[in-house]
Design an enzyme around this catalytic site. Structure first.
Site, mmCIF file in Angstrom:
data_model
loop_
_atom_site.group_PDB
_atom_site.id
_atom_site.type_symbol
_atom_site.label_atom_id
_atom_site.label_comp_id
_atom_site.label_asym_id
_atom_site.label_seq_id
_atom_site.Cartn_x
_atom_site.Cartn_y
_atom_site.Cartn_z
ATOM 1 N N ASP A 272 0.797 -1.037 0.015
ATOM 2 C CA ASP A 272 -0.101 0.142 -0.100
ATOM 3 C C ASP A 272 0.942 1.222 0.084
ATOM 4 O O ASP A 272 0.407 2.149 0.601
ATOM 5 C CB ASP A 272 -0.979 -0.174 1.116
ATOM 6 C CG ASP A 272 -2.114 -0.971 1.004
ATOM 7 O OD1 ASP A 272 -2.492 -1.164 -0.199
ATOM 8 O OD2 ASP A 272 -2.460 -1.506 2.124
ATOM 9 N N SER B 53 11.082 4.519 2.197
ATOM 10 C CA SER B 53 11.400 5.640 1.064
ATOM 11 C C SER B 53 10.064 6.455 0.864
ATOM 12 O O SER B 53 10.315 7.814 0.656
ATOM 13 C CB SER B 53 11.733 4.768 -0.325
ATOM 14 O OG SER B 53 13.104 4.892 -0.399
ATOM 15 N N LYS C 54 12.489 1.455 -12.248
ATOM 16 C CA LYS C 54 14.037 1.185 -11.966
ATOM 17 C C LYS C 54 14.951 1.694 -12.903
ATOM 18 O O LYS C 54 14.678 1.881 -14.085
ATOM 19 C CB LYS C 54 14.025 -0.219 -11.948
ATOM 20 C CG LYS C 54 15.211 -0.807 -11.045
ATOM 21 C CD LYS C 54 14.563 -1.031 -9.524
ATOM 22 C CE LYS C 54 15.746 -1.567 -8.634
ATOM 23 N NZ LYS C 54 14.960 -1.791 -7.172
HETATM 24 P P1 NAD Z 1 24.702 -3.869 -2.017
HETATM 25 O O1 NAD Z 1 25.343 -3.603 -3.024
HETATM 26 O O2 NAD Z 1 24.825 -2.842 -0.400
HETATM 27 O O3 NAD Z 1 25.208 -5.398 -1.515
HETATM 28 C C1 NAD Z 1 25.039 -6.537 -2.229
HETATM 29 C C2 NAD Z 1 26.229 -7.387 -1.657
HETATM 30 O O4 NAD Z 1 26.122 -8.624 -2.234
HETATM 31 C C3 NAD Z 1 27.511 -7.108 -1.437
HETATM 32 O O5 NAD Z 1 28.302 -7.004 -0.289
HETATM 33 C C4 NAD Z 1 28.057 -7.780 -2.531
HETATM 34 O O6 NAD Z 1 29.405 -7.917 -2.493
HETATM 35 C C5 NAD Z 1 27.527 -9.124 -2.541
HETATM 36 N N1 NAD Z 1 27.465 -9.939 -3.659
HETATM 37 C C6 NAD Z 1 27.578 -9.709 -4.861
HETATM 38 N N2 NAD Z 1 27.688 -10.979 -5.835
HETATM 39 C C7 NAD Z 1 27.523 -11.729 -4.887
HETATM 40 C C8 NAD Z 1 27.531 -13.418 -5.017
HETATM 41 N N3 NAD Z 1 27.518 -13.711 -6.301
HETATM 42 N N4 NAD Z 1 27.588 -13.896 -4.117
HETATM 43 C C9 NAD Z 1 27.306 -13.545 -2.817
HETATM 44 N N5 NAD Z 1 27.315 -12.117 -2.556
HETATM 45 C C10 NAD Z 1 27.373 -11.165 -3.702
HETATM 46 O O7 NAD Z 1 23.059 -4.054 -2.323
HETATM 47 P P2 NAD Z 1 21.949 -4.079 -1.816
HETATM 48 O O8 NAD Z 1 21.055 -2.802 -1.667
HETATM 49 O O9 NAD Z 1 22.057 -5.089 -0.446
HETATM 50 O O10 NAD Z 1 20.775 -5.156 -2.903
HETATM 51 C C11 NAD Z 1 20.871 -6.761 -2.751
HETATM 52 C C12 NAD Z 1 19.789 -7.083 -3.142
HETATM 53 O O11 NAD Z 1 18.571 -6.616 -2.807
HETATM 54 C C13 NAD Z 1 19.600 -6.436 -4.762
HETATM 55 O O12 NAD Z 1 18.810 -7.654 -5.644
HETATM 56 C C14 NAD Z 1 18.517 -5.437 -4.548
HETATM 57 O O13 NAD Z 1 17.798 -5.043 -5.930
HETATM 58 C C15 NAD Z 1 17.562 -5.709 -3.365
HETATM 59 N N6 NAD Z 1 17.143 -4.729 -2.673
HETATM 60 C C16 NAD Z 1 17.695 -3.756 -1.973
HETATM 61 C C17 NAD Z 1 16.957 -2.865 -1.385
HETATM 62 C C18 NAD Z 1 17.608 -1.800 -0.723
HETATM 63 O O14 NAD Z 1 16.994 -1.095 0.082
HETATM 64 N N7 NAD Z 1 18.859 -1.470 -0.818
HETATM 65 C C19 NAD Z 1 15.686 -2.894 -1.512
HETATM 66 C C20 NAD Z 1 15.019 -3.911 -2.039
HETATM 67 C C21 NAD Z 1 15.583 -4.972 -2.519
#
Ligand code: NAD
Length: 484
Positions: A112, A375, A119
């Site tokens: 909601d 957000s 993106k």
């Molecule tokens: P981030 O860049 O802070 O962290 C990602 C982490 O994953 C890093 O530490 C990186 O080294 C690690 N990584 C990269 N490749 C990898 C692999 N092959 N195996 C294991 N670890 C690996 O990114 P984030 O913001 O934490 O986002 C991570 C996921 O969560 C993404 O799919 C993103 O779309 C999703 N997401 C993020 C948010 C947010 O608020 N940041 C919100 C919703 C969804």
């Protein structure tokens, strides 16, 4: 930062026609849509991506010029502004951005949040650029978005995602403000900003915290745990987390603080495991010092990190990237619950294999929605120009203090200073943000679980979340009068 800039991959076709991630999102949508009695044209409109902007721009990098490829996709304009993160990664292409934008639409509807989904992405590996170079790329990207009206407080509002954080969001806000001097709400053009630049307290931890609230609700749900043949509560749950970034670190932190035992953390260069539980703060300190989780003294380093996804545990949290659990490793996953911290970590081909094994999949569009929820709170703060709690914190404290004094007078007993402070304290911004997030995750959990248990056509939690989401978006279009 490494000193050598690597050029991004050569431009590829915009549509490869072979994107497991986009195919998965669409397959999940179709599975849910087939259970609904809605006009085909309306479902088509909800499913398609409304607009995509593909750009290539030059940036001066280490004395040369690099052509940078970038995208912004606005999946659905049924509500405005559209909302969604910006990703910096070499994997970025049009299909990935479209898949992530579509997920944002469904995610906002399920929790909601009154936004459409969007993106953005830039095809670079941020590790190969200095902060100054990243600033140039980010500012130039923002100018491109401004030129085509793909950014603005009432148009499209980016946020952090993989490879970006508050620093990049501050550059975006600053660039936008330079071009929109008379726009009083200009700070609301982007969320996830540092608190000093119009951000909101609690945003950085929000996605991991929201995931924790969602998992806590599930494991405390006696009806669900009975179906899963599991005990209720977190204290006997072993957790493995893939990705120790923003989402993974905070999810691990909150789950372990609540009593779960985090026995494995997986990163791109290896994993750390400890059957007795990993000290999350100590591991974070080690990573900040050494630049890697490997070699941590509080656990055993495993070189084949991805193999740790298959270790025995109750809760697996993939929180790194999409398409990590595929048809090739799905049959070996031993977790009982998978909470999708990342977007799209399970392919649609892997999902039936996992469901057949009786694994509960808590879908990304619900479980990682905490970021967009907070957000939304940041955007509300920016357009209302006042910090949450500023008007009522002291008033609330005064009321509570008078209540405590009345009780003390009537009972003849006194509270200690610590007790009095605890009872009388008024809520500050972070308290209010966390409380709003907790309330949203709990009520969304109950909406989704009611579909899961109450709708005979729905067999899994992802379909339940999609059904709930599609129904809300359809209602929005129908009330616009667009469809008869
Ligand atoms: P981030 O860049 O802070 O962290 C990602 C982490 O994953 C890093 O530490 C990186 O080294 C690690 N990584 C990269 N490749 C990898 C692999 N092959 N195996 C294991 N670890 C690996 O990114 P984030 O913001 O934490 O986002 C991570 C996921 O969560 C993404 O799919 C993103 O779309 C999703 N997401 C993020 C948010 C947010 O608020 N940041 C919100 C919703 C969804």
């Amino acid at each position: 930062m490494a000193s050598k800039a690597k050029p991004s991959k050569a431009p590829t076709a915009l549509f490869h026609g072979n994107s497991p991630f986009l195919d998965s999102v669409n397959a999940y949508f179709d599975k849910a849509a087939n259970t609904l009695d809605l006009p085909k044209g309306l479902l088509d409109q909800i499913r398609v991506c409304n607009s995509v902007y593909y750009m290539q721009f030059p940036v001066r990098i280490k004395g040369g010029i690099q052509v940078v490829q970038a995208w912004r996709a606005e999946h659905s304009h049924h509500k405005l502004p559209t909302k969604g993160g910006i990703r910096y990664a070499l994997s970025v292409d049009q299909e990935e951005v479209q898949a992530l934008a579509a997920l944002m639409t469904y995610k906002c509807a399920v929790v909601d949040v009154p936004f459409g989904g969007a993106k953005g992405g830039i095809r670079i590996d941020p590790k190969h650029y200095t902060a100054e170079e990243l600033e140039r790329i980010t500012r130039r990207y923002t100018v491109e978005l401004i030129k085509k009206n793909f950014i603005g407080p009432s148009v499209d509002v980016p946020a952090p995602d993989y490879g970006t954080g508050p620093r990049e969001m501050a550059w975006i806000a600053d660039t936008y403000q330079a071009f929109a001097k008379d726009e009083i709400n200009s700070l609301a053009c982007v969320t996830g900003k540092p608190v000093g630049q119009g951000g909101v307290r609690g945003r950085t931890a929000a996605t991991g915290r929201g995931l924790y609230f969602a998992v806590r609700e599930a494991v405390n749900d006696a009806r669900l745990m009975k179906k899963m043949k599991m005990t209720t509560g977190l204290s006997d749950k072993r957790v493995i987390v893939q990705g120790f970034g923003n989402v993974g670190y905070h999810a691990a932190k909150f789950l372990s603080e609540a009593g779960a035992s985090v026995i494995g953390i997986i990163e791109w260069d290896g994993a750390v495991v400890n059957p007795k539980g990993i000290d999350i703060e100590a591991l974070n300190t080690h990573r900040l010092k050494k630049g890697s989780i490997t070699g941590f003294a509080g656990g055993k380093t495993i070189k084949d990190g991805k193999g740790v996804l298959e270790y025995d545990c109750e809760i697996l949290v993939p929180a790194a990237l999409e398409s990590q659990i595929t048809k090739s490793n799905a049959s070996r996953i031993k977790a009982k619950i998978i909470a999708e911290g990342a977007n799209g970590p399970i392919t649609s081909e892997a999902e039936p294999i996992l469901l057949k094994k009786g694994i509960l999949i808590m879908p990304d569009m619900f479980v990682n929605a905490g970021g967009v929820v907070v957000s939304y709170f940041e955007w509300l703060k920016n357009i209302s120009h006042v910090r949450f709690g500023r008007m009522d914190k002291r008033f609330e404290e005064g009321t509570n203090t008078r209540m405590v004094e009345t009780v003390e007078r009537l009972t003849g007993k006194s509270l200690t200073v610590v007790e009095r402070n605890m009872v009388a304290r008024g809520a500050d911004e972070e308290d209010l943000v966390n409380s709003g997030l907790e309330d949203t995750m709990i009520s969304s959990y109950h909406t989704v679980i009611e579909q899961y248990f109450g709708n005979p056509k729905v067999k899994d939690m992802r379909t339940a979340a999609f059904v709930s989401s599609i129904e809300k978006i359809a209602q929005s279009y129908l009330s616009l009068g667009i469809f008869p």
